[in-house]
Design a protein around this motif. Structure first.
Motif, PDB file in Angstrom:
ATOM      1  N   LYS A  33       0.829  -1.209   0.000  1.00  0.00           N
ATOM      2  CA  LYS A  33       0.000   0.000   0.000  1.00  0.00           C
ATOM      3  C   LYS A  33       0.862   1.257   0.000  1.00  0.00           C
ATOM      4  CE  LYS A  33      -4.124  -1.991   2.130  1.00  0.00           C
ATOM      5  NZ  LYS A  33      -5.101  -1.907   3.261  1.00  0.00           N
ATOM      6  N   TRP A  34       2.007   1.193   0.670  1.00  0.00           N
ATOM      7  CA  TRP A  34       2.947   2.322   0.685  1.00  0.00           C
ATOM      8  C   TRP A  34       3.446   2.591  -0.730  1.00  0.00           C
ATOM      9  CZ3 TRP A  34       4.606   5.078   5.099  1.00  0.00           C
ATOM     10  CH2 TRP A  34       5.714   5.916   4.917  1.00  0.00           C
ATOM     11  N   ILE A  35       3.827   1.524  -1.454  1.00  0.00           N
ATOM     12  CA  ILE A  35       4.310   1.669  -2.832  1.00  0.00           C
ATOM     13  C   ILE A  35       3.204   2.235  -3.714  1.00  0.00           C
ATOM     14  CG2 ILE A  35       5.136   0.420  -4.864  1.00  0.00           C
ATOM     15  CD1 ILE A  35       6.477  -1.570  -2.978  1.00  0.00           C
ATOM     16  N   GLU A  36       1.996   1.715  -3.562  1.00  0.00           N
ATOM     17  CA  GLU A  36       0.879   2.184  -4.382  1.00  0.00           C
ATOM     18  C   GLU A  36       0.638   3.670  -4.168  1.00  0.00           C
ATOM     19  OE1 GLU A  36      -2.461  -0.213  -3.419  1.00  0.00           O
ATOM     20  OE2 GLU A  36      -1.639  -2.042  -4.340  1.00  0.00           O
ATOM     21  N   LYS A  37       0.775   4.129  -2.948  1.00  0.00           N
ATOM     22  CA  LYS A  37       0.542   5.547  -2.657  1.00  0.00           C
ATOM     23  C   LYS A  37       1.615   6.410  -3.339  1.00  0.00           C
ATOM     24  CE  LYS A  37      -1.022   8.361   1.230  1.00  0.00           C
ATOM     25  NZ  LYS A  37      -2.381   8.461   0.676  1.00  0.00           N
ATOM     26  N   ILE A  38       2.864   5.950  -3.311  1.00  0.00           N
ATOM     27  CA  ILE A  38       3.935   6.685  -3.990  1.00  0.00           C
ATOM     28  C   ILE A  38       3.698   6.674  -5.494  1.00  0.00           C
ATOM     29  CG2 ILE A  38       6.400   6.687  -4.524  1.00  0.00           C
ATOM     30  CD1 ILE A  38       6.863   5.616  -1.671  1.00  0.00           C
ATOM     31  N   GLU A  39       3.363   5.517  -6.049  1.00  0.00           N
ATOM     32  CA  GLU A  39       3.111   5.421  -7.489  1.00  0.00           C
ATOM     33  C   GLU A  39       1.959   6.330  -7.904  1.00  0.00           C
ATOM     34  OE1 GLU A  39       4.540   0.974  -8.814  1.00  0.00           O
ATOM     35  OE2 GLU A  39       2.538   1.216  -7.943  1.00  0.00           O
ATOM     36  N   ARG A  43       2.278   9.321 -10.531  1.00  0.00           N
ATOM     37  CA  ARG A  43       1.403   9.283 -11.712  1.00  0.00           C
ATOM     38  C   ARG A  43       0.626  10.585 -11.840  1.00  0.00           C
ATOM     39  NH1 ARG A  43      -1.399   5.358 -10.185  1.00  0.00           N
ATOM     40  NH2 ARG A  43      -0.068   3.754 -11.109  1.00  0.00           N
ATOM     41  N   GLN A  44       0.138  11.087 -10.745  1.00  0.00           N
ATOM     42  CA  GLN A  44      -0.649  12.323 -10.768  1.00  0.00           C
ATOM     43  C   GLN A  44       0.178  13.509 -11.248  1.00  0.00           C
ATOM     44  OE1 GLN A  44      -2.237  13.365  -6.920  1.00  0.00           O
ATOM     45  NE2 GLN A  44      -2.874  15.409  -7.585  1.00  0.00           N
ATOM     46  N   HIS A  45       1.428  13.574 -10.851  1.00  0.00           N
ATOM     47  CA  HIS A  45       2.232  14.763 -11.114  1.00  0.00           C
ATOM     48  C   HIS A  45       3.189  14.617 -12.307  1.00  0.00           C
ATOM     49  CE1 HIS A  45       0.994  17.025  -7.555  1.00  0.00           C
ATOM     50  NE2 HIS A  45       1.019  15.883  -6.892  1.00  0.00           N
ATOM     51  N   ILE A  46       3.556  13.382 -12.676  1.00  0.00           N
ATOM     52  CA  ILE A  46       4.552  13.201 -13.732  1.00  0.00           C
ATOM     53  C   ILE A  46       4.040  12.334 -14.871  1.00  0.00           C
ATOM     54  CG2 ILE A  46       6.858  12.303 -14.273  1.00  0.00           C
ATOM     55  CD1 ILE A  46       7.755  13.102 -11.499  1.00  0.00           C
ATOM     56  N   GLY A  47       3.530  11.136 -14.574  1.00  0.00           N
ATOM     57  CA  GLY A  47       3.040  10.292 -15.650  1.00  0.00           C
ATOM     58  C   GLY A  47       2.991   8.830 -15.248  1.00  0.00           C
ATOM     59  N   GLU A  48       2.567   7.996 -16.204  1.00  0.00           N
ATOM     60  CA  GLU A  48       2.384   6.569 -15.965  1.00  0.00           C
ATOM     61  C   GLU A  48       3.715   5.831 -15.954  1.00  0.00           C
ATOM     62  OE1 GLU A  48      -0.307   4.828 -15.324  1.00  0.00           O
ATOM     63  OE2 GLU A  48      -1.803   6.425 -15.552  1.00  0.00           O
ATOM     64  N   ASP A 177       5.356  20.305 -10.354  1.00  0.00           N
ATOM     65  CA  ASP A 177       4.572  21.170  -9.480  1.00  0.00           C
ATOM     66  C   ASP A 177       5.123  21.093  -8.061  1.00  0.00           C
ATOM     67  OD1 ASP A 177       2.870  21.823 -11.570  1.00  0.00           O
ATOM     68  OD2 ASP A 177       1.487  20.175 -11.119  1.00  0.00           O
ATOM     69  N   GLU A 178       4.987  22.173  -7.338  1.00  0.00           N
ATOM     70  CA  GLU A 178       5.484  22.191  -5.965  1.00  0.00           C
ATOM     71  C   GLU A 178       4.817  21.117  -5.110  1.00  0.00           C
ATOM     72  OE1 GLU A 178       6.112  25.389  -2.293  1.00  0.00           O
ATOM     73  OE2 GLU A 178       5.341  26.055  -4.237  1.00  0.00           O
ATOM     74  N   ASP A 179       3.574  20.767  -5.439  1.00  0.00           N
ATOM     75  CA  ASP A 179       2.862  19.755  -4.669  1.00  0.00           C
ATOM     76  C   ASP A 179       3.510  18.382  -4.773  1.00  0.00           C
ATOM     77  OD1 ASP A 179       1.050  21.637  -3.867  1.00  0.00           O
ATOM     78  OD2 ASP A 179      -0.489  21.080  -5.330  1.00  0.00           O
ATOM     79  N   PHE A 180       4.344  18.180  -5.794  1.00  0.00           N
ATOM     80  CA  PHE A 180       4.999  16.877  -5.955  1.00  0.00           C
ATOM     81  C   PHE A 180       6.086  16.653  -4.914  1.00  0.00           C
ATOM     82  CE2 PHE A 180       8.668  14.515  -7.634  1.00  0.00           C
ATOM     83  CZ  PHE A 180       8.094  13.263  -7.781  1.00  0.00           C
ATOM     84  N   LEU A 181       6.697  17.706  -4.405  1.00  0.00           N
ATOM     85  CA  LEU A 181       7.940  17.598  -3.646  1.00  0.00           C
ATOM     86  C   LEU A 181       7.815  16.797  -2.364  1.00  0.00           C
ATOM     87  CD1 LEU A 181       9.291  21.242  -4.101  1.00  0.00           C
ATOM     88  CD2 LEU A 181       9.754  19.202  -5.480  1.00  0.00           C
ATOM     89  N   SER A 182       6.629  16.696  -1.802  1.00  0.00           N
ATOM     90  CA  SER A 182       6.435  15.908  -0.595  1.00  0.00           C
ATOM     91  C   SER A 182       5.078  15.217  -0.661  1.00  0.00           C
ATOM     92  CB  SER A 182       6.546  16.768   0.667  1.00  0.00           C
ATOM     93  OG  SER A 182       5.550  17.768   0.684  1.00  0.00           O
ATOM     94  N   LEU A 183       5.004  14.078   0.012  1.00  0.00           N
ATOM     95  CA  LEU A 183       3.789  13.265   0.009  1.00  0.00           C
ATOM     96  C   LEU A 183       3.422  12.936   1.447  1.00  0.00           C
ATOM     97  CD1 LEU A 183       1.592  11.434  -1.188  1.00  0.00           C
ATOM     98  CD2 LEU A 183       3.352   9.659  -1.490  1.00  0.00           C
ATOM     99  N   ASP A 184       2.269  13.419   1.868  1.00  0.00           N
ATOM    100  CA  ASP A 184       1.741  13.121   3.203  1.00  0.00           C
ATOM    101  C   ASP A 184       1.135  11.723   3.170  1.00  0.00           C
ATOM    102  OD1 ASP A 184       0.521  12.965   5.646  1.00  0.00           O
ATOM    103  OD2 ASP A 184      -0.807  14.687   5.348  1.00  0.00           O
ATOM    104  N   MET A 185       1.715  10.804   3.950  1.00  0.00           N
ATOM    105  CA  MET A 185       1.231   9.421   3.946  1.00  0.00           C
ATOM    106  C   MET A 185       0.024   9.226   4.862  1.00  0.00           C
ATOM    107  SD  MET A 185       3.202   8.211   1.704  1.00  0.00           S
ATOM    108  CE  MET A 185       3.261   6.413   1.694  1.00  0.00           C
ATOM    109  N   GLU A 186      -0.482  10.305   5.473  1.00  0.00           N
ATOM    110  CA  GLU A 186      -1.710  10.310   6.275  1.00  0.00           C
ATOM    111  C   GLU A 186      -1.594   9.473   7.539  1.00  0.00           C
ATOM    112  OE1 GLU A 186      -4.808   9.157   3.622  1.00  0.00           O
ATOM    113  OE2 GLU A 186      -4.704  11.008   2.444  1.00  0.00           O
ATOM    114  N   ASP A 187      -0.365   9.198   7.969  1.00  0.00           N
ATOM    115  CA  ASP A 187      -0.170   8.501   9.236  1.00  0.00           C
ATOM    116  C   ASP A 187       0.873   9.225  10.081  1.00  0.00           C
ATOM    117  OD1 ASP A 187       2.146   7.989   7.892  1.00  0.00           O
ATOM    118  OD2 ASP A 187       2.036   5.807   8.029  1.00  0.00           O
ATOM    119  N   GLY A 188       1.069  10.512   9.757  1.00  0.00           N
ATOM    120  CA  GLY A 188       2.070  11.294  10.468  1.00  0.00           C
ATOM    121  C   GLY A 188       3.421  11.310   9.802  1.00  0.00           C
ATOM    122  N   ARG A 189       3.605  10.496   8.764  1.00  0.00           N
ATOM    123  CA  ARG A 189       4.878  10.434   8.046  1.00  0.00           C
ATOM    124  C   ARG A 189       4.756  11.173   6.713  1.00  0.00           C
ATOM    125  NH1 ARG A 189       6.165   4.046   8.300  1.00  0.00           N
ATOM    126  NH2 ARG A 189       3.939   3.960   7.812  1.00  0.00           N
TER     127      ARG A 189
END
Length: 239
Positions: A33-39, A43-48, A177-189
């Motif tokens: 699930k961690w990998i899927e969230k990163i992918e 995908r949202q910001h760069i591509g498939e 996009d600036e939003d790409f630079l970090s990803l909130d994993m929604e568990d505090g990380r």
């Protein structure tokens, strides 16, 4: 493993590491699930993702390298890791919140990237560095982050026979996009994304002597970004 510490002329810490002495440790499982969230984030910001270089035998963390092919909008390959962020890095005081990271590198559209091509070290080194750097903090109980540099050996040697650049710096990518630079994993990380950018020895020396700001000013002056150009101008040498 032993680690010695010294300081550059600019006052930045320099770490020197001996050979790793930890025994082999199998990586943890259950990170799908961690990998899927990163992918999904990439995908949202760069591509498939078009292909993945899967690691067959892993130590401590399982590092895969994902490949996004060139498109008309982003005419270069984007390679990024998953696995570096499976474990927290040993960040120092003042770097709280930066324990988790993944790495990326951008290659020109004519980069040879087939399995056969990658038998050649001149073509494979970007993937080698992605995997090596992604595992490095966990092997040596340290951390990697923004503006960290690493030479290719001591003394530093060119990254390949096709370039005189002999080290790297980690910087946030610019062509996103600036939003790409970090990803909130929604568990505090929070996972932070850094680009691997090759450096000439003179650029490494400038950073060691005077800190990152003068080097980044030169990068801005010459339009240096995360897209690899093996023959780009050495920003510390007058044109």
């Amino acid at each position: 493993m032993s680690k010695s510490t010294e300081y550059s002329e600019s006052g930045n810490t320099i770490y020197r590491y001996s050979d790793r002495q930890n025994e082999w440790r199998p990586p943890a499982h259950g990170e799908e699930k961690w990998i899927e969230k990163i992918e999904d984030h990439v995908r949202q910001h760069i591509g498939e993702v078009e292909s993945v270089f899967h690691e067959i035998l892993s130590d401590v963390v399982h590092i895969d390298v994902h490949v996004i092919n060139p498109t008309p909008e982003r005419n270069y390959y984007t390679l990024f890791t998953t696995g570096m962020s499976f474990l927290p890095m040993n960040t120092p005081e003042g770097a709280e919140g930066y324990e988790y990271a993944e790495l990326m590198i951008c290659l020109p559209p004519d980069w040879p990237i087939s399995q056969e091509d990658l038998q050649n070290p001149d073509h494979y080194w970007p993937i080698k560095w992605l995997k090596m750097l992604a595992r490095f903090p966990h092997d040596y109980d340290t951390w990697l982050g923004w503006e960290h540099t690493m030479p290719n050996g001591d003394p530093a040697e060119p990254l390949s026979q096709q370039t005189e650049m002999s080290g790297i710096i980690l910087l946030p990518p610019l062509e996103v996009d600036e939003d790409f630079l970090s990803l909130d994993m929604e568990d505090g990380r929070t996972v932070h994304f850094y680009s691997i950018i090759p450096l000439y020895s003179e650029e490494m020396e400038l950073k060691l002597k005077h800190g990152s700001d003068p080097l980044l000013d030169k990068f801005e002056e010459y339009g240096i970004n995360e897209i690899i150009d093996l023959n780009r101008h050495n920003t510390c040498i007058a044109e």
